[in-house]
Design an enzyme around this catalytic site. Structure first.
Site, PDB file in Angstrom:
ATOM      1  CG  ASP A  64     -60.685  68.151  65.394  1.00 25.61           C
ATOM      2  OD1 ASP A  64     -59.533  68.585  65.453  1.00 25.61           O
ATOM      3  OD2 ASP A  64     -61.427  68.859  65.310  1.00 25.61           O
ATOM      4  CG  ASP A  65     -63.537  63.941  67.687  1.00 23.55           C
ATOM      5  OD1 ASP A  65     -63.266  65.176  67.931  1.00 23.55           O
ATOM      6  OD2 ASP A  65     -64.383  63.687  66.796  1.00 23.55           O
ATOM      7  CG  HIS A 115     -61.564  68.528  70.003  1.00 23.54           C
ATOM      8  ND1 HIS A 115     -61.991  69.849  69.443  1.00 23.54           N
ATOM      9  CD2 HIS A 115     -62.303  67.810  69.390  1.00 23.54           C
ATOM     10  CE1 HIS A 115     -62.838  69.432  68.541  1.00 23.54           C
ATOM     11  NE2 HIS A 115     -63.053  68.107  68.542  1.00 23.54           N
ATOM     12  CG  HIS A 119     -66.438  65.998  70.803  1.00 20.76           C
ATOM     13  ND1 HIS A 119     -67.870  66.240  69.848  1.00 20.76           N
ATOM     14  CD2 HIS A 119     -65.487  66.406  69.842  1.00 20.76           C
ATOM     15  CE1 HIS A 119     -67.368  66.708  68.592  1.00 20.76           C
ATOM     16  NE2 HIS A 119     -66.070  66.648  68.727  1.00 20.76           N
ATOM     17  CE1 TYR A 162     -70.902  66.980  67.067  1.00 18.59           C
ATOM     18  CE2 TYR A 162     -70.733  68.110  69.360  1.00 18.59           C
ATOM     19  CZ  TYR A 162     -70.537  67.147  68.424  1.00 18.59           C
ATOM     20  OH  TYR A 162     -71.062  65.984  68.974  1.00 18.59           O
ATOM     21  CG  HIS A 217     -62.837  64.058  62.530  1.00 18.68           C
ATOM     22  ND1 HIS A 217     -63.383  64.714  61.491  1.00 18.68           N
ATOM     23  CD2 HIS A 217     -63.541  64.776  63.816  1.00 18.68           C
ATOM     24  CE1 HIS A 217     -63.996  65.637  62.198  1.00 18.68           C
ATOM     25  NE2 HIS A 217     -63.884  65.778  63.678  1.00 18.68           N
TER      26      HIS A 217
END
Length: 257
Positions: A64-65, A115, A119, A162, A217
């Site tokens: 992710d991210d 995603h 965020h 989250y 991540h």
């Protein structure tokens, strides 16, 4: 035997990546799993009642991210060394800042999911703003990947920041044919731990669960640092990596340039 037959029917032929890997003894990618929003609209036992139909010691690697070139590059290098394919859930803002890295992720055969754009805590904002976050994120990822800012994702995979969502948001994505991914276990790499602590934590959790969708991540330096050792752990302990692709267009992202 029944489980094996069911899995074979769901995924079709095994992935060729492991056989084609130039490095003898690499972990490789065991098979490709096509994921269909009609049959599995939401997966990941940390958030939902069901997960992907994985056999014992099968794992799906997700990140992710990103993208974040300094660390994402190291993650990609580790995956390439072991001929492993993963799924990257990109933040739209980061994708728009680093389109070359988005193209590289796809070019190296990984799946690109979405995603949001920035965020946020999605359950704490109005529905219209949440919808905009989803659409802007998808559009930014698609612009970076394919040059067209469309809100129709080429790979209809999405993960909530989250793991926080509302029923209305889940219904929206299901109505659009987009699979929502949770996870079955994670490395807790968002916490201030050392790479050694992260590696110990995630391998212990995997040993306990035996299989599952794993969350990392890629912007985290500690995760980039442990990835070679983690993949070696998988190889030495008999785990197999499953690459997920959308059912309607398997490996579409792999053709991106």
């Amino acid at each position: 035997m029944a489980l094996g037959a069911a899995l074979a029917g769901l995924v079709g032929a095994s992935s060729p990546e492991a056989a084609e890997c130039p490095r003898k003894g690499a972990l490789g990618t065991s098979r490709v799993l096509s994921v269909d929003a009609k049959t599995t609209p939401r997966v990941g036992l940390k958030s939902f009642p069901q997960t992907l139909p994985l056999a014992d010691r099968e794992v799906v690697l997700t990140f992710d991210d990103g993208p974040n070139p300094p660390t994402t590059s190291k993650v990609l290098a580790a995956l390439a060394q072991e001929c492993v394919r993963a799924t990257f859930f990109l933040i739209g803002l980061h994708a728009s800042q680093h389109p070359d890295m988005v193209k590289r992720i796809a070019r190296e055969g990984h799946t690109i999911g979405h995603h949001t754009f920035s965020h946020p805590f999605m359950a704490r904002i109005p529905f219209d703003k949440a919808k905009s976050e989803i659409d802007r994120g998808i559009a930014a990822d698609e612009k970076a990947l394919n040059g067209v800012a469309t809100t129709t994702p080429s790979t209809p995979f999405f993960r909530f920041p989250y793991f926080e969502s509302t029923q209305a948001q889940l219904d929206l994505l299901q109505g659009r044919g987009i699979v929502v991914f949770g996870a079955d276990l994670w490395a807790s790499d968002w916490t201030e731990i050392t790479p050694e602590q992260e590696l110990k934590l995630v391998t212990e959790r995997l040993a306990a669960s035996g299989k599952g969708i794993i969350l990392f991540h890629d912007p985290k330096a500690r995760t980039a640092a442990i990835m070679p050792a983690f993949l070696r752990y998988l190889r030495e302990n008999g785990y197999r990596v499953v690459h997920i692709v959308p059912a309607a267009a398997p490996q579409k992202n792999a053709d991106a340039r």
